[in-house]
Design a protein around this motif. Structure first.
Motif, mmCIF file in Angstrom:
data_model
loop_
_atom_site.group_PDB
_atom_site.id
_atom_site.type_symbol
_atom_site.label_atom_id
_atom_site.label_comp_id
_atom_site.label_asym_id
_atom_site.label_seq_id
_atom_site.Cartn_x
_atom_site.Cartn_y
_atom_site.Cartn_z
ATOM 1 N N GLY A 31 11.844 -1.657 7.281
ATOM 2 C CA GLY A 31 10.304 -1.591 8.104
ATOM 3 C C GLY A 31 9.302 -1.030 7.541
ATOM 4 O O GLY A 31 9.746 0.190 6.771
ATOM 5 N N VAL A 32 8.229 -1.787 8.125
ATOM 6 C CA VAL A 32 6.920 -1.245 7.132
ATOM 7 C C VAL A 32 6.022 -1.199 8.307
ATOM 8 O O VAL A 32 5.699 -1.718 8.935
ATOM 9 N N ALA A 33 5.009 0.481 8.703
ATOM 10 C CA ALA A 33 4.455 0.318 9.623
ATOM 11 C C ALA A 33 2.866 0.584 8.701
ATOM 12 O O ALA A 33 3.171 1.647 8.167
ATOM 13 N N ALA A 34 2.042 0.143 9.191
ATOM 14 C CA ALA A 34 0.365 0.567 7.949
ATOM 15 C C ALA A 34 -0.939 0.040 8.508
ATOM 16 O O ALA A 34 -0.429 -1.104 9.709
ATOM 17 N N GLU A 35 -1.803 0.915 8.667
ATOM 18 C CA GLU A 35 -2.459 1.070 9.313
ATOM 19 C C GLU A 35 -3.499 -0.589 8.212
ATOM 20 O O GLU A 35 -4.148 -0.760 9.418
ATOM 21 N N ARG A 36 -3.469 -0.496 7.548
ATOM 22 C CA ARG A 36 -4.054 -1.909 7.386
ATOM 23 C C ARG A 36 -3.057 -2.426 6.119
ATOM 24 O O ARG A 36 -2.821 -1.309 5.016
ATOM 25 N N VAL B 128 8.800 8.550 14.537
ATOM 26 C CA VAL B 128 7.571 7.782 14.092
ATOM 27 C C VAL B 128 7.319 7.675 15.554
ATOM 28 O O VAL B 128 7.046 6.643 15.629
ATOM 29 N N LYS B 129 6.261 8.499 15.601
ATOM 30 C CA LYS B 129 5.197 8.381 16.704
ATOM 31 C C LYS B 129 3.692 7.944 16.417
ATOM 32 O O LYS B 129 3.268 8.591 15.443
ATOM 33 N N LEU B 130 3.645 6.342 17.055
ATOM 34 C CA LEU B 130 2.301 5.813 16.500
ATOM 35 C C LEU B 130 0.990 6.053 17.656
ATOM 36 O O LEU B 130 1.668 6.982 19.117
ATOM 37 N N ARG C 2 -1.279 3.380 12.907
ATOM 38 C CA ARG C 2 -0.617 4.481 12.518
ATOM 39 C C ARG C 2 -0.047 5.385 13.028
ATOM 40 O O ARG C 2 0.164 5.477 14.107
ATOM 41 N N ALA C 3 0.775 6.475 12.233
ATOM 42 C CA ALA C 3 1.372 7.737 12.410
ATOM 43 C C ALA C 3 1.057 8.829 12.798
ATOM 44 O O ALA C 3 -0.361 9.199 12.022
#
Length: 522
Positions: free
Chosen positions: A239-244, A305-307, A289-290
């Motif tokens: 998985g990828v969590a990205a702000e942009r 990881v909290k967002l 955003r993490a």
């Protein structure tokens, strides 16, 4: 207006138009109006069976034209010529108005269709702005789909009096129902989320319900994208969590040093990163955003990881690739006048200062290149460098010194950005040798003094250097078991795209090795 090659390409695109629509022009006697009419006549001639051109429009903004699907009440208007970086926006608007489906997630389209209320958007752009097309295309699509949304795209250079009156000093700048809605690059999902007040809570719940990942990557720049591709190719849940997605690359104009790619620009490169990542089985969670990293409490346990939206993600391993952002000069007036004369992207915002006086803070390659670019547009450039000499490459310094409308101050410390009536009117700097302070009257300040890593949220969790960079070893390990890092947010030397991509691949291979050796995946 269009050369033969562009006409051929446009003709091929317009073959995808399925439903008839009108182009309705509101013209005056300006040169821009004549060029607009030529452009519209060309478009109409390439698909005359589906596109009708009228010149009897009476909109207050002239020259401008609207796109109106037959039987629809959609409200999309372009004021000024959408060429340069915005030509693609025009082509997409033509296709969408003509019934060609957009490449957007269906749940986002459903959100747009369901928005209630009347939304009148005005978006100011410049033809040299590489961040503007994302915003223009998002708001255009929204206007085409939802009849209660009206979008007017305004080319600032053609409406300079309006730009000055509304104090638009950075692009893209978006007004909603006459009030400032936002500035800078915004994605479609981000705009819709701001309008759909219940979206954040629903998104948080959706993210928290996800199954734990084998590898979770925080950040979607070159390092994050490379890590995702390498991890996904191992057949593990990624998985990828990205702000942009694309990160800082989105703000880069020219890229000419990524091996095998002779020349490209930042937005294209960012889009290619995302396309390559999506080609694999990767769960991409954009606009996230993490805010906190919670290490596993036992060997082989899950890392959390909290967002920022209240959601959380869990994973057996984590790769931190949060990149860096423009460094602020941190003097009085900088924050107060951001986007009111204080800017960070000369390519985007430079045209708004045509004929005006500006300064550039920073004498490295970025600062000197910015001063050179701006000198061709503005009345005068004052470059201020803290060190006793410019740090840029000699060829750039030589070019800068040859320009007649540039003044260079070295050994100079910026002390304040001054303003009045809500916008910049000057800059103060101190001569570090004599201690004498100087005031330079001007209308714009471009800050170009390097980068700062996006690691504030990790303080007290992973080991950071005195510069705020994540401490890693040669394989991307941090001091926290199962947590790896890569790219500009780390202690790796030389912050370059190609180096970040290589570091992302290294971190992914190390994470996979960790999973194997810890016995939590096959």
């Amino acid at each position: 207006m269009l050369d033969e090659q562009l006409k051929t390409q446009l003709s091929a695109y317009l073959e995808r138009v399925q439903q008839p629509f009108e182009l309705v022009a509101s013209l005056d006697d300006s040169d821009t109006a004549r060029e607009m009419l030529d452009l519209l006549q060309t478009i109409q001639s390439l698909r005359s069976d589906k596109i009708t051109l009228r010149t009897d429009g009476n909109d207050a903004r002239k020259p401008s034209f609207s796109l109106q699907r037959v039987g629809s009440t959609s409200q999309l208007r372009f004021a000024g010529l959408p060429l340069g970086h915005e030509f693609t926006s025009l082509v997409l608007a033509l296709l969408w108005t003509g019934g060609h489906p957009p490449k957007a997630e269906q749940d986002v389209l459903d959100q747009i269709d369901a928005l209630e209320g009347d939304f009148n958007f005005e978006v100011y752009m410049s033809l040299s702005c590489h961040n503007c097309p994302d915003v223009v295309q998002a708001l255009s699509l929204m206007a085409i789909r939802n009849p209660r949304i009206k979008t007017t795209v305004i080319e600032g250079g053609a409406f300079q009096e309006e730009v000055n009156r509304r104090e638009v000093m950075a692009v893209p700048m978006v007004f909603l129902n006459g009030e400032v809605f936002g500035s800078g690059r915004m994605l479609l999902e981000e705009i819709v989320a701001k309008l759909d007040t219940g979206a954040a809570a629903k998104e948080a719940a959706k993210l928290s319900a996800k199954e734990a990942f084998d590898v979770l990557i925080i950040g979607g720049g070159p390092a994050g994208a490379a890590a995702a591709v390498y991890a996904a190719r191992k057949g593990i849940r990624t998985g990828v969590a990205a702000e942009r997605f694309g990160g800082q690359v989105n703000d880069t104009l020219g890229i000419e040093n990524y091996i095998s790619v002779l020349e490209t620009d930042g937005p294209k490169f960012a889009a290619a990163l995302e396309a390559h990542t999506r080609a694999y089985d990767v769960d991409i969670m954009n606009l996230q955003r993490a805010e906190a990293l919670i290490p596993a409490t036992e060997p082989g346990g899950l890392i959390e990881v909290k967002l920022a939206n209240g959601g959380s993600l869990r994973s057996k391993s984590v790769i931190l690739s949060t990149g860096a952002r423009w460094r602020n000069v941190n003097v009085p007036g900088e924050a107060e006048y951001k986007n009111k004369g204080v800017a960070y992207c000369p390519h985007c915002d430079g045209p708004l200062f045509k004929g005006k006086r500006v300064s550039v803070i920073g004498g490295g390659n970025s600062g000197v290149e910015a001063a050179i670019d701006l000198a061709g547009v503005v009345q005068h450039v004052t470059l201020v460098e803290f060190a006793d000499q410019l740090k840029a490459d000699a060829v750039l310094v030589s070019k800068l010194k040859s320009l007649p409308n540039v003044t260079i101050h070295t050994n100079a410390q910026t002390t304040e950005i001054t303003g009045a009536d809500g916008k910049v009117n000057g800059m103060k700097f101190k001569d570090r040798a004599s201690g004498q302070e100087h005031l330079v009257p001007l209308e714009g300040v471009f800050v170009q003094i390097g980068l700062v890593p996006n690691t504030d949220w990790l303080k007290g969790t992973v080991e950071l250097s005195r510069f705020g960079e994540i401490e890693i070893d040669a394989k991307g390990h941090t001091n926290v078991p199962g947590v790896f890092a890569a790219g500009d947010c780390t202690t790796v030397p030389y912050k370059q795209i190609v180096i970040a991509a290589g570091a992302g691949a290294t971190a992914a291979l190390s994470a996979f090795d960790h999973l194997i050796r810890s016995g939590v995946t096959a």
